[in-house]
Design an enzyme around this catalytic site. Structure first.
Site, short mmCIF file in Angstrom:
data_model
loop_
_atom_site.label_atom_id
_atom_site.label_comp_id
_atom_site.label_asym_id
_atom_site.label_seq_id
_atom_site.Cartn_x
_atom_site.Cartn_y
_atom_site.Cartn_z
N LYS A 17 0.75 -1.14 -0.01
CA LYS A 17 -0.14 -0.17 -0.11
C LYS A 17 0.91 1.31 0.04
O LYS A 17 0.44 2.31 -0.55
CB LYS A 17 -0.94 0.16 1.21
CG LYS A 17 -2.14 -1.02 1.29
CD LYS A 17 -2.91 -0.87 2.39
CE LYS A 17 -2.21 -1.30 3.55
NZ LYS A 17 -1.96 -2.69 3.88
N GLU A 57 -2.03 4.55 6.05
CA GLU A 57 -2.66 4.05 7.47
C GLU A 57 -3.95 4.54 7.82
O GLU A 57 -4.29 4.96 8.97
CB GLU A 57 -1.42 4.27 8.62
CG GLU A 57 -0.01 4.00 8.49
CD GLU A 57 0.44 2.56 8.85
OE1 GLU A 57 -0.71 1.66 9.07
OE2 GLU A 57 1.39 2.40 9.00
#
Ligand SMILES: [Zn+2]
Length: 182
Positions: free
Chosen positions: A15, A79
């Site tokens: 990610k 996050e």
């Protein structure tokens, strides 16, 4: 029309790497981006497993000063599972009121298979929900995460957010997740 995106996956799918490549693509075209990390993460830098790094602005509280978004072409949030409900709603407002796309990257569920606050509201409110795929050891798609303590033992319960702990995470398929955690 700018959109609110949620790029979600299990742990270790790349990610942060994805985020930094996309941010770089904007900057290469002379556009300015804003990179954010939820305050609860306790870091000011995004680091990917393949070694890329990037400074981030810490997103504390419910909102950020509107002046920070002047001449910004795109907002990136890493996050993003750690965003609060109000922070997700603020970011939706950045899209809707300021016409700036917001790309959030994060997990869908924690090590107990429960949604994070940020992922719950991003999955509910995002215009586009995109899965970044990764695989389990058994070669099925990994969609869940297990927590391993410093002795390599499986952790079945505990705090959703462990700041500064020695635990690590492994992404597994749903079938293996329930086999291991039941
Ligand atoms: Zn599996």
């Amino acid at each position: 029309m700018p959109k609110l995106f949620y790029y979600y996956s299990a742990m270790n799918a790349g990610k942060s790497t994805n985020l930094m490549q996309s941010a770089h693509n904007y900057e290469e075209r002379g556009m300015r981006v804003l990179t954010l990390l939820p305050g609860i993460v306790g870091k000011t830098e995004i680091v990917s497993r393949i070694g890329l790094r990037r400074d981030a602005i810490v997103f504390d509280g419910d909102m950020l000063d509107a002046s920070m978004f002047e001449s910004i072409s795109c907002v990136f949030v890493d996050e993003a599972q750690f965003l609060s409900r109000n922070q997700v709603i603020f970011l939706a407002g950045v899209v809707d009121a300021m016409d700036i796309p917001v790309l959030c990257y994060g997990l869908r569920t924690d090590f107990m298979g429960e949604p994070f606050e940020g992922s719950k509201y991003l999955l509910s409110l995002a215009d586009e929900i995109v899965e970044i795929k990764t695989i389990c050891e058994c070669s099925k798609k990994a969609t869940m995460n297990i927590r391993i303590d410093e002795h390599k033992e499986l952790v079945k319960d505990g705090e959703q957010v462990q700041i500064g702990g020695n635990e690590s995470y492994v992404s597994v398929c749903r079938a293996d997740f329930f086999k291991m955690t039941r």
